[in-house]
Motif scaffolding. Structure first.
Motif, mmCIF file in Angstrom:
data_model
loop_
_atom_site.group_PDB
_atom_site.id
_atom_site.type_symbol
_atom_site.label_atom_id
_atom_site.label_comp_id
_atom_site.label_asym_id
_atom_site.label_seq_id
_atom_site.Cartn_x
_atom_site.Cartn_y
_atom_site.Cartn_z
ATOM 1 N N UNK A 147 -9.607 -0.413 1.518
ATOM 2 C CA UNK A 147 -9.285 -1.768 1.050
ATOM 3 C C UNK A 147 -9.698 -2.788 2.093
ATOM 4 N N UNK A 148 -10.269 -3.883 1.630
ATOM 5 C CA UNK A 148 -10.603 -5.025 2.489
ATOM 6 C C UNK A 148 -9.616 -6.135 2.192
ATOM 7 N N UNK A 149 -9.007 -6.705 3.232
ATOM 8 C CA UNK A 149 -8.078 -7.815 3.027
ATOM 9 C C UNK A 149 -8.492 -8.986 3.901
ATOM 10 N N UNK A 150 -8.329 -10.156 3.335
ATOM 11 C CA UNK A 150 -8.719 -11.364 4.051
ATOM 12 C C UNK A 150 -7.674 -12.463 3.897
ATOM 13 N N UNK A 151 -7.192 -12.705 2.722
ATOM 14 C CA UNK A 151 -6.310 -13.846 2.463
ATOM 15 C C UNK A 151 -4.848 -13.450 2.355
ATOM 16 N N UNK A 152 -4.374 -12.632 3.300
ATOM 17 C CA UNK A 152 -2.967 -12.239 3.338
ATOM 18 C C UNK A 152 -2.466 -12.317 4.769
ATOM 19 N N UNK A 153 -1.171 -12.379 4.876
ATOM 20 C CA UNK A 153 -0.573 -12.367 6.210
ATOM 21 C C UNK A 153 0.109 -11.039 6.506
ATOM 22 N N UNK A 154 0.767 -10.461 5.508
ATOM 23 C CA UNK A 154 1.550 -9.248 5.731
ATOM 24 C C UNK A 154 0.951 -8.055 4.989
ATOM 25 N N UNK A 155 1.031 -6.893 5.622
ATOM 26 C CA UNK A 155 0.689 -5.622 4.998
ATOM 27 C C UNK A 155 1.970 -4.815 4.931
ATOM 28 N N UNK A 156 2.337 -4.374 3.726
ATOM 29 C CA UNK A 156 3.548 -3.584 3.546
ATOM 30 C C UNK A 156 3.134 -2.178 3.118
ATOM 31 N N UNK A 157 3.405 -1.213 3.981
ATOM 32 C CA UNK A 157 3.064 0.181 3.705
ATOM 33 C C UNK A 157 4.332 0.886 3.264
ATOM 34 N N UNK A 158 4.285 1.510 2.075
ATOM 35 C CA UNK A 158 5.449 2.171 1.508
ATOM 36 C C UNK A 158 5.260 3.683 1.566
ATOM 37 N N UNK A 159 6.135 4.323 2.322
ATOM 38 C CA UNK A 159 6.086 5.776 2.485
ATOM 39 C C UNK A 159 7.106 6.420 1.565
ATOM 40 N N UNK A 160 7.036 7.728 1.472
ATOM 41 C CA UNK A 160 8.010 8.453 0.671
ATOM 42 C C UNK A 160 9.413 8.280 1.223
ATOM 43 N N UNK A 161 10.389 8.452 0.354
ATOM 44 C CA UNK A 161 11.781 8.344 0.782
ATOM 45 C C UNK A 161 12.242 6.914 0.990
ATOM 46 N N UNK A 162 11.510 5.953 0.470
ATOM 47 C CA UNK A 162 11.912 4.555 0.582
ATOM 48 C C UNK A 162 11.594 3.889 1.905
ATOM 49 N N UNK A 163 10.910 4.579 2.802
ATOM 50 C CA UNK A 163 10.552 3.964 4.077
ATOM 51 C C UNK A 163 9.459 2.919 3.860
ATOM 52 N N UNK A 164 9.594 1.814 4.582
ATOM 53 C CA UNK A 164 8.588 0.754 4.515
ATOM 54 C C UNK A 164 8.217 0.317 5.927
ATOM 55 N N UNK A 165 6.947 -0.008 6.082
ATOM 56 C CA UNK A 165 6.432 -0.476 7.365
ATOM 57 C C UNK A 165 5.694 -1.786 7.124
ATOM 58 N N UNK A 166 6.161 -2.851 7.780
ATOM 59 C CA UNK A 166 5.565 -4.176 7.595
ATOM 60 C C UNK A 166 4.730 -4.531 8.821
ATOM 61 N N UNK A 198 0.843 -1.187 0.000
ATOM 62 C CA UNK A 198 0.000 0.000 0.000
ATOM 63 C C UNK A 198 0.878 1.236 0.000
ATOM 64 N N UNK A 199 0.426 2.265 -0.701
ATOM 65 C CA UNK A 199 1.087 3.569 -0.646
ATOM 66 C C UNK A 199 -0.009 4.626 -0.719
ATOM 67 N N UNK A 200 0.295 5.790 -0.231
ATOM 68 C CA UNK A 200 -0.716 6.852 -0.234
ATOM 69 C C UNK A 200 -1.733 6.662 0.875
ATOM 70 N N UNK A 201 -2.741 7.528 0.865
ATOM 71 C CA UNK A 201 -3.766 7.519 1.923
ATOM 72 C C UNK A 201 -4.658 6.298 1.753
ATOM 73 N N UNK A 202 -4.557 5.400 2.718
ATOM 74 C CA UNK A 202 -5.250 4.120 2.629
ATOM 75 C C UNK A 202 -5.818 3.722 3.980
ATOM 76 N N UNK A 203 -6.999 3.112 3.944
ATOM 77 C CA UNK A 203 -7.590 2.485 5.124
ATOM 78 C C UNK A 203 -7.711 0.999 4.800
ATOM 79 N N UNK A 204 -7.068 0.165 5.586
ATOM 80 C CA UNK A 204 -7.041 -1.270 5.328
ATOM 81 C C UNK A 204 -7.817 -1.995 6.422
ATOM 82 N N UNK A 205 -8.940 -2.580 6.037
ATOM 83 C CA UNK A 205 -9.747 -3.385 6.943
ATOM 84 C C UNK A 205 -9.309 -4.830 6.773
#
Length: 159
Positions: A103-122, A48-55
């Protein structure tokens, strides 16, 4: 007489020491047991990148395992509560924050959020409750929201 006074307490003590002792079980220290939620049946990752709401919610096999562990009434109550909290939160986000992608997620284990400047949050969903909401603005780390107070927490996060 003195011998009887000493013998009787000694026999009681020996009898109590002879009881069966159950070995202690070592608790499973996997992240999934932190919440009591069974582990995901997949190791897929969504980005995911940008303004997102993940249920997020459990996949179908996780849901079956959860239902096996708890009484049916409790499982039904939890699912009912999660459904209506998610529904209300989606309505609120859609009307008050229309630029946020839902976004609705059900069949995943990891959420990877990509911020500006190459930062990532798992986020490993095995370490989370079965149902929930993460919001992400593309800049700061994603935040788990309390859906019962979605108006307050989402506003505080995005401003």
């Amino acid at each position: 007489m003195l011998l009887r006074l000493i013998t009787f307490p000694l026999l009681v003590l020996l009898a109590s020491c002879n009881s069966t002792v159950k070995p202690q079980q070592t608790p499973d220290k996997s992240p999934a047991t932190a919440t009591g939620k069974p582990p995901a049946t997949t190791n897929d990752t969504l980005r995911f990148s940008g303004r997102t709401a993940v249920f997020f919610q459990p996949d179908s096999l996780q849901l079956l395992r959860i239902r096996e562990k708890i009484p049916p009434a409790q499982a039904a109550s939890g699912e009912h509560e999660a459904f209506y909290q998610m529904r209300y939160s989606k309505i609120y986000l859609g009307t008050s924050w229309p630029d946020v992608v839902i976004r609705d997620v059900r069949d995943v284990r990891y959420l990877l959020f990509e911020a500006g400047g190459g930062k990532q949050f798992m986020i490993d969903l095995n370490t989370q409750d079965p149902y929930g909401l993460f919001v992400f603005d593309g800049k700061q780390p994603p935040r788990l929201m309390d859906m019962t107070n979605v108006e307050t927490y989402v506003t505080d996060y995005f401003k």
